[in-house]
Design an enzyme around this catalytic site. Structure first.
Site, mmCIF file in Angstrom:
data_model
loop_
_atom_site.group_PDB
_atom_site.id
_atom_site.type_symbol
_atom_site.label_atom_id
_atom_site.label_comp_id
_atom_site.label_asym_id
_atom_site.label_seq_id
_atom_site.Cartn_x
_atom_site.Cartn_y
_atom_site.Cartn_z
ATOM 1 N N GLN A 260 -38.372 -16.103 -3.838
ATOM 2 C CA GLN A 260 -38.013 -16.170 -2.386
ATOM 3 C C GLN A 260 -39.176 -15.204 -2.365
ATOM 4 O O GLN A 260 -38.490 -14.973 -0.305
ATOM 5 C CB GLN A 260 -36.634 -15.278 -2.780
ATOM 6 C CG GLN A 260 -35.307 -16.442 -3.338
ATOM 7 C CD GLN A 260 -36.045 -17.737 -2.974
ATOM 8 O OE1 GLN A 260 -35.172 -17.479 -0.998
ATOM 9 N NE2 GLN A 260 -36.619 -19.177 -2.433
ATOM 10 N N HIS A 263 -41.732 -16.388 0.741
ATOM 11 C CA HIS A 263 -40.852 -16.651 1.360
ATOM 12 C C HIS A 263 -41.103 -16.209 3.383
ATOM 13 O O HIS A 263 -41.135 -16.053 4.321
ATOM 14 C CB HIS A 263 -39.415 -16.919 2.134
ATOM 15 C CG HIS A 263 -39.176 -17.883 1.470
ATOM 16 N ND1 HIS A 263 -38.689 -19.481 2.583
ATOM 17 C CD2 HIS A 263 -37.996 -18.668 0.679
ATOM 18 C CE1 HIS A 263 -38.477 -19.859 1.927
ATOM 19 N NE2 HIS A 263 -37.814 -20.065 0.720
ATOM 20 N N GLU A 328 -27.780 -14.503 -1.458
ATOM 21 C CA GLU A 328 -28.292 -16.048 -0.998
ATOM 22 C C GLU A 328 -27.707 -16.686 -1.831
ATOM 23 O O GLU A 328 -27.083 -17.158 -2.353
ATOM 24 C CB GLU A 328 -28.930 -16.233 -0.214
ATOM 25 C CG GLU A 328 -29.230 -17.125 0.326
ATOM 26 C CD GLU A 328 -30.312 -17.307 1.680
ATOM 27 O OE1 GLU A 328 -31.463 -16.434 1.150
ATOM 28 O OE2 GLU A 328 -30.729 -18.465 1.833
ATOM 29 N N HIS A 329 -28.901 -16.714 -2.591
ATOM 30 C CA HIS A 329 -29.194 -17.003 -4.708
ATOM 31 C C HIS A 329 -28.714 -16.550 -5.597
ATOM 32 O O HIS A 329 -29.756 -14.965 -5.910
ATOM 33 C CB HIS A 329 -31.018 -17.385 -4.322
ATOM 34 C CG HIS A 329 -31.072 -18.270 -3.368
ATOM 35 N ND1 HIS A 329 -31.965 -17.721 -2.212
ATOM 36 C CD2 HIS A 329 -31.001 -19.966 -2.681
ATOM 37 C CE1 HIS A 329 -32.627 -18.400 -1.353
ATOM 38 N NE2 HIS A 329 -31.111 -19.793 -1.695
ATOM 39 N N ASP A 362 -33.665 -25.309 -4.575
ATOM 40 C CA ASP A 362 -34.367 -26.009 -2.905
ATOM 41 C C ASP A 362 -34.316 -27.089 -2.598
ATOM 42 O O ASP A 362 -34.541 -27.302 -1.383
ATOM 43 C CB ASP A 362 -35.831 -24.766 -2.432
ATOM 44 C CG ASP A 362 -35.582 -23.184 -2.015
ATOM 45 O OD1 ASP A 362 -34.627 -22.660 -1.933
ATOM 46 O OD2 ASP A 362 -36.597 -22.942 -2.757
ATOM 47 N N HIS A 421 9.605 -24.211 27.479
ATOM 48 C CA HIS A 421 9.223 -24.304 26.082
ATOM 49 C C HIS A 421 10.527 -25.118 25.353
ATOM 50 O O HIS A 421 11.320 -25.984 25.046
ATOM 51 C CB HIS A 421 8.332 -23.684 24.909
ATOM 52 C CG HIS A 421 7.176 -23.850 25.256
ATOM 53 N ND1 HIS A 421 6.573 -23.102 26.691
ATOM 54 C CD2 HIS A 421 6.264 -23.303 24.442
ATOM 55 C CE1 HIS A 421 5.241 -23.176 25.713
ATOM 56 N NE2 HIS A 421 5.002 -23.068 24.952
#
Ligand code: NAD
Length: 438
Positions: A260, A263, A328-329, A362, A421
């Site tokens: 990660q 990235h 996230e992971h 991934d 109504h």
């Protein structure tokens, strides 16, 4: 060196809170530029899209060449080596199978004792547009992860926009789009592409939902067109949190953290372990792997600035801290990952056991890799078929059902001073009463 914390230290809470609150992304203020681009595209349509593509991507197009032709796509796809084609096809098949299982029961309906029928029905959005970043950041795997759930959900028209700076195109992106069943690929990007998808031009029909990652201009444009169209999310830099015990392999965990970190230098990799010796071994393994990693400049900066090693009292404490991060992971590299998983309440995706590196997710695992970042897993989920479906509610009254629940509706309508109504219910109740007394 990454941040090093132990939970029994006096300053732990202060340092952990600081880690959670760290601002990792330097997002430039591009909103004014983006607003002007969107206004131009709404005003001048194709001509504006063509002008901006010439300016930002150094590519001169006409309305006829905005989209790749079938022949161009076939020629590009033919250049893809067989091994890469086979890998993409395997990934696509697995992603398709996984997402097919996410489909809800399309129509739910039941009858109450009153005779009223109630329920709901799901239906796909009619058209979706997928943003695929240009240049080095274009990932064929992201094309599959965005396009396949849309197709599985039943989206009729699916288009891709992907800038091709100077005309350069990644054939794998075109192949992934082809495998996923994308109808048209436009060689445009940035805010102008997002505006064209949202508002339409003479050549580009508008879509209902826009998904996919992009730079600050793309993110700002997606925020601005939200409401006119649906969007998926605004994704931030990637994150991984690994909980490991002494049974894990420190070198494997180090590689997972780096997967990660490589990235983006704003990415964040965290390791939580109750074993101080293991923490040390992982730190050493990361340093060793960084020596030879091609993207060591990026991965090293991420690990140094945002990485952290946290020694906890036990695994239960690690799980509690992980829930506060809502990563996230999340990898559980422990002897009993199932037991630990039961203690996890907030995470985008969980990878159980040491044979499940995050990188499998991934590409070929099957679950989606578009996941909530920046702690948003507390309240949101990764991309799924549900992002391309919407729910319509159903109600069917019988005279008996209206007689039973209508008066309460009338009462509430009167209390809200909404006369029509109330009357719409009263007119029917009166008709029923007249019939009943005939
Ligand atoms: P991009 O396609 O996002 O943006 C390129 C476009 O930006 C150009 O076509 C142009 O229209 C616009 N642009 C550039 N400079 C501009 C300016 N000065 N004024 C107005 N518009 C301008 O491609 P990129 O720039 O390479 O960025 C890719 C982004 O996508 C990165 O931020 C990367 O982190 C992100 N990404 C995220 C994921 C994920 O899953 N989260 C995956 C891949 C990429």
């Amino acid at each position: 060196m990454p941040h090093f914390l132990t939970t029994d230290a006096d300053d732990f809470e202060t340092r952990f809170t600081a880690l959670l609150g760290m601002k990792r992304e330097d997002s430039p203020d591009v909103d004014a530029t983006v607003a002007a681009i969107i206004a131009e595209v709404r005003d001048r349509g194709d001509a504006a899209v063509i002008d901006y593509t010439s300016k930002f991507d150094r590519l001169d197009l006409t309305p006829e060449t905005l989209a790749f032709s079938k022949a161009e796509i076939a020629a590009e796809i033919a250049r893809v080596p067989a091994a890469e084609r086979a890998a993409l096809e395997l990934a696509a098949e697995r992603i398709r199978t996984y997402h097919a299982r996410q489909m809800p029961v399309m129509e739910e309906r039941w009858t109450e004792a009153s005779g009223a029928e109630l329920g709901w029905r799901w239906s796909p959005v009619s058209a979706a547009g997928l943003y695929v970043p240009g240049g080095l950041a274009s990932y064929p795997s992201s094309v599959l992860m965005n396009a396949i759930p849309a197709k599985v959900a039943g989206v009729e028209r699916l288009v891709v926009v992907c800038p091709t700076p100077g005309g350069a195109v990644n054939p794998l992106v075109l192949l992934a789009a082809d495998i996923a069943g994308v109808d048209t690929v436009y060689r445009i990007g940035g805010a102008q592409a997002v505006a064209a998808l949202a508002y339409g031009t003479a050549t580009i029909a508008p879509v209902d939902k826009i998904t996919g990652p992009g730079n600050a201009f793309v993110a700002a444009a997606k925020r601005r067109v939200f409401g006119r169209v649906g969007i998926d999310m605004i994704a931030g830099p990637s994150e991984i949190l690994v909980i490991a015990d002494e049974t894990a392999n420190p070198d494997w965990v180090a590689l997972d953290l780096l997967s990660q970190a490589e990235h983006d230098q704003s990415a964040q990799a965290l390791i939580l372990t109750p074993d101080a010796g293991f923490a040390k071994a992982v730190t050493a393994a990361v340093e060793k792997r960084l020596e030879t990693l091609e993207r060591r400049a990026i991965a090293g900066a991420s690990w140094r600035d945002f990485g952290a090693v946290i020694v906890t009292r036990d695994l239960a404490e690690a799980a509690r801290l992980s829930n506060r991060v809502a990563p996230e992971h999340l990898e559980l590299c422990v002897a009993d990952p199932e037991a630990l998983s039961a203690q996890i309440t907030h995470a985008g995706a969980i990878f159980l056991g040491q044979w499940t590196p995050e990188a499998i997710g991934d590409y070929v695992g099957g679950p989606n890799h578009v996941l909530p970042t920046a702690r948003s897993a507390r309240f949101s989920s990764g991309l799924s078929v549900m992002d391309f479906l919407k729910r319509t509610t159903l109600a069917k009254m019988t005279p008996e059902a209206l007689r039973a629940i209508g008066p309460a509706a009338e009462t509430l309508a009167i209390s809200e001073s909404l006369q029509a109504h109330g009357l719409s219910v009263r007119a029917r109740l009166d008709a029923l009463n007249e019939k009943g007394t005939e």
